[in-house]
Design a protein around this motif. Structure first.
Motif, PDB file in Angstrom:
ATOM      1  N   GLY A 222       0.844  -1.190   0.000  1.00 53.44           N
ATOM      2  CA  GLY A 222       0.000   0.000   0.000  1.00 53.44           C
ATOM      3  C   GLY A 222       0.874   1.232   0.000  1.00 53.44           C
ATOM      4  O   GLY A 222       1.906   1.266  -0.662  1.00 53.44           O
ATOM      5  N   ASP A 223       0.482   2.253   0.782  1.00 51.00           N
ATOM      6  CA  ASP A 223       1.352   3.445   0.838  1.00 51.00           C
ATOM      7  C   ASP A 223       2.057   3.525   2.190  1.00 51.00           C
ATOM      8  O   ASP A 223       2.444   4.594   2.633  1.00 51.00           O
ATOM      9  CB  ASP A 223       0.551   4.723   0.533  1.00 51.00           C
ATOM     10  N   ASP A 224       2.192   2.384   2.860  1.00 49.86           N
ATOM     11  CA  ASP A 224       2.840   2.354   4.164  1.00 49.86           C
ATOM     12  C   ASP A 224       4.361   2.305   3.988  1.00 49.86           C
ATOM     13  O   ASP A 224       4.901   1.311   3.492  1.00 49.86           O
ATOM     14  CB  ASP A 224       2.353   1.114   4.928  1.00 49.86           C
ATOM     15  N   PRO A 225       5.061   3.360   4.333  1.00 50.29           N
ATOM     16  CA  PRO A 225       6.505   3.405   4.043  1.00 50.29           C
ATOM     17  C   PRO A 225       7.333   2.428   4.881  1.00 50.29           C
ATOM     18  O   PRO A 225       8.473   2.142   4.528  1.00 50.29           O
ATOM     19  CB  PRO A 225       6.898   4.848   4.353  1.00 50.29           C
ATOM     20  N   HIS A 226       6.789   1.909   5.995  1.00 50.22           N
ATOM     21  CA  HIS A 226       7.634   1.005   6.788  1.00 50.22           C
ATOM     22  C   HIS A 226       7.414  -0.467   6.399  1.00 50.22           C
ATOM     23  O   HIS A 226       7.965  -1.371   6.995  1.00 50.22           O
ATOM     24  CB  HIS A 226       7.503   1.266   8.291  1.00 50.22           C
ATOM     25  N   ILE A 227       6.602  -0.678   5.342  1.00 47.88           N
ATOM     26  CA  ILE A 227       6.408  -2.032   4.815  1.00 47.88           C
ATOM     27  C   ILE A 227       6.928  -2.068   3.387  1.00 47.88           C
ATOM     28  O   ILE A 227       6.696  -1.131   2.603  1.00 47.88           O
ATOM     29  CB  ILE A 227       4.912  -2.422   4.833  1.00 47.88           C
ATOM     30  N   SER A 228       7.664  -3.124   3.030  1.00 43.80           N
ATOM     31  CA  SER A 228       8.108  -3.268   1.640  1.00 43.80           C
ATOM     32  C   SER A 228       7.951  -4.716   1.197  1.00 43.80           C
ATOM     33  O   SER A 228       7.980  -5.635   2.023  1.00 43.80           O
ATOM     34  CB  SER A 228       9.558  -2.808   1.472  1.00 43.80           C
ATOM     35  N   VAL A 229       7.755  -4.888  -0.097  1.00 43.00           N
ATOM     36  CA  VAL A 229       7.547  -6.218  -0.678  1.00 43.00           C
ATOM     37  C   VAL A 229       8.540  -6.403  -1.812  1.00 43.00           C
ATOM     38  O   VAL A 229       8.735  -5.493  -2.622  1.00 43.00           O
ATOM     39  CB  VAL A 229       6.098  -6.365  -1.198  1.00 43.00           C
ATOM     40  N   GLN A 230       9.206  -7.566  -1.836  1.00 51.35           N
ATOM     41  CA  GLN A 230      10.148  -7.872  -2.909  1.00 51.35           C
ATOM     42  C   GLN A 230       9.808  -9.202  -3.559  1.00 51.35           C
ATOM     43  O   GLN A 230       9.272 -10.091  -2.901  1.00 51.35           O
ATOM     44  CB  GLN A 230      11.570  -7.958  -2.345  1.00 51.35           C
ATOM     45  N   PHE A 231      10.144  -9.309  -4.840  1.00 51.59           N
ATOM     46  CA  PHE A 231       9.919 -10.544  -5.593  1.00 51.59           C
ATOM     47  C   PHE A 231      11.199 -10.927  -6.312  1.00 51.59           C
ATOM     48  O   PHE A 231      11.954 -10.061  -6.730  1.00 51.59           O
ATOM     49  CB  PHE A 231       8.846 -10.340  -6.668  1.00 51.59           C
ATOM     50  N   ARG A 232      11.360 -12.218  -6.488  1.00 55.14           N
ATOM     51  CA  ARG A 232      12.471 -12.681  -7.322  1.00 55.14           C
ATOM     52  C   ARG A 232      12.103 -14.028  -7.916  1.00 55.14           C
ATOM     53  O   ARG A 232      11.468 -14.850  -7.242  1.00 55.14           O
ATOM     54  CB  ARG A 232      13.742 -12.810  -6.487  1.00 55.14           C
TER      55      ARG A 232
END
Ligand SMILES: *[C@@H]1O[C@H](CO)[C@@H](O)[C@H](O)[C@H]1NC(C)=O
Ligand SMILES: *[C@@H]1O[C@H](CO)[C@@H](O)[C@H](O)[C@H]1NC(C)=O
Ligand SMILES: *[C@@H]1O[C@H](CO)[C@@H](O)[C@H](O)[C@H]1NC(C)=O
Length: 310
Positions: A222-232
């Motif tokens: 979402g727009d939550d800066p303390h959460i991040s999502v990564q893919f590989r």
């Protein structure tokens, strides 16, 4: 008339001087499969060698009636050094003769070729030796609905279970709904620490992965800066791995997070819970009472690390 074989001069030239070596290697040969897969029927192979040793430099006249019938040959059958009897061909990964006129290690089976992979062996700290390798590396879908890395694996499986009638259904992996190979684990931590959830998925066609938190209608981050999502992509072909990272966790981050994997054939999901403790809670709880927090056994294993916060 004695049968004359094209490979004969080579055998005659080397057999006398290398016989002790051959015997030694013959001994090693019987040990070698223990490193890889035990061949189900080594007898025909060994018999082929005994025949070669017994006959020494010359091939006896071929009497097909005296040939043993090799059984359970997972890589198919080839003619022996004298071009007379059938014997089991060598499987993927087994030693072979680079020189087609030599008959020391034997010949590779159908769809296989004898290859010397110097770099690969040296990187593993081994002396390079020629081994049978599959000519193609394209995955296939078998009639049993299972994906095979290449045709040699499928043929091997087919020969191992002749009653099943395993054939190639189509090139490429079997289409399947996503399978979660490694799901996110429940975690707990103290406020201010970072936590990571991981999710590894196999699917063909490839899956897309998204993360959601129960009670929230949005796809993370979402727009939550303390959460991040990564893919590989990976670690294997047709796999995707994703990570959800929450930096400096707060009590409001507590809850159940879900990894959702989707492709055209279906969707699967795996949940994991996050428990956030304040330093005071951790302090007042103390180690002996942690089971009352209903932590799963694997989190209790983290107790030693949590002493850092004590
Ligand atoms: C095996 O499958 C093929 C193709 O589907 C078929 O033609 C053949 O008759 C089957 N053989 C046996 C023994 O079932
Ligand atoms: C808490 O987070 C830190 C930093 O991310 C990590 O090193 C530590 O192992 C975590 N503790 C537990 C109990 O999971
Ligand atoms: C934890 O407890 C000890 C004594 O029980 C106290 O001295 C310390 O200040 C406490 N720490 C926190 C972060 O509450």
């Amino acid at each position: 008339m004695p049968q004359v074989h094209a490979g004969l001069p080579a055998i005659r030239a080397t057999a006398a001087s290398t016989r002790p070596l051959m015997l030694l290697l013959l001994g090693l040969w019987t040990l070698a499969p223990a490193r890889a897969k035990p061949p189900p029927a080594p007898d025909p192979l060994r018999r082929g060698w005994q025949r070669l040793l017994a006959e020494g430099e010359a091939c006896a006249p071929c009497r097909p009636g005296e040939c043993a019938t090799p059984r359970g040959c997972l890589a198919g059958r080839v003619r022996d050094a004298c071009g007379c009897c059938w014997e089991c061909a060598n499987l993927e990964g087994q030693l072979c003769d680079l020189d087609p006129s030599a008959h020391f290690y034997g010949r590779c089976g159908e769809q296989l070729e004898c290859r010397l992979d110097v770099g690969d062996a040296l990187s593993r700290g081994e002396v390079p030796e020629p081994r049978c390798a599959c000519r193609t590396q394209r995955p296939l879908c078998g009639s049993d609905g299972r994906t095979y890395a290449q045709i040699c694996r499928l043929r091997e499986a087919a020969r191992a279970q002749p009653d099943v009638n395993l054939t190639v259904a189509h090139p490429g992996p079997c289409e399947s709904e996503p399978q979660i190979l490694s799901q996110p684990h429940d975690v707990w931590n103290v406020t201010g620490q970072d936590v990571i959830f991981g999710c590894e998925v196999f699917a063909y066609p490839m899956a897309s992965i998204e993360w959601r938190k129960d009670g929230l209608d949005i796809q993370l981050p979402g727009d939550d800066p303390h959460i991040s999502v990564q893919f590989r992509g990976g670690p294997q072909r047709f796999e995707v791995t994703s990570w959800l990272q929450i930096q400096a966790v707060r009590p409001s981050d507590e809850g159940t997070y879900r990894c959702l994997a989707r492709n055209a054939l279906g969707q699967v999901e795996a949940p994991a819970t996050l428990t956030v403790l304040t330093p005071e809670q951790l302090n007042s709880t103390g180690m002996p009472q942690q089971q009352s927090l209903s932590l799963a056994p694997e989190e209790e294993a983290g107790n030693e690390e949590s002493e850092d916060y004590y």
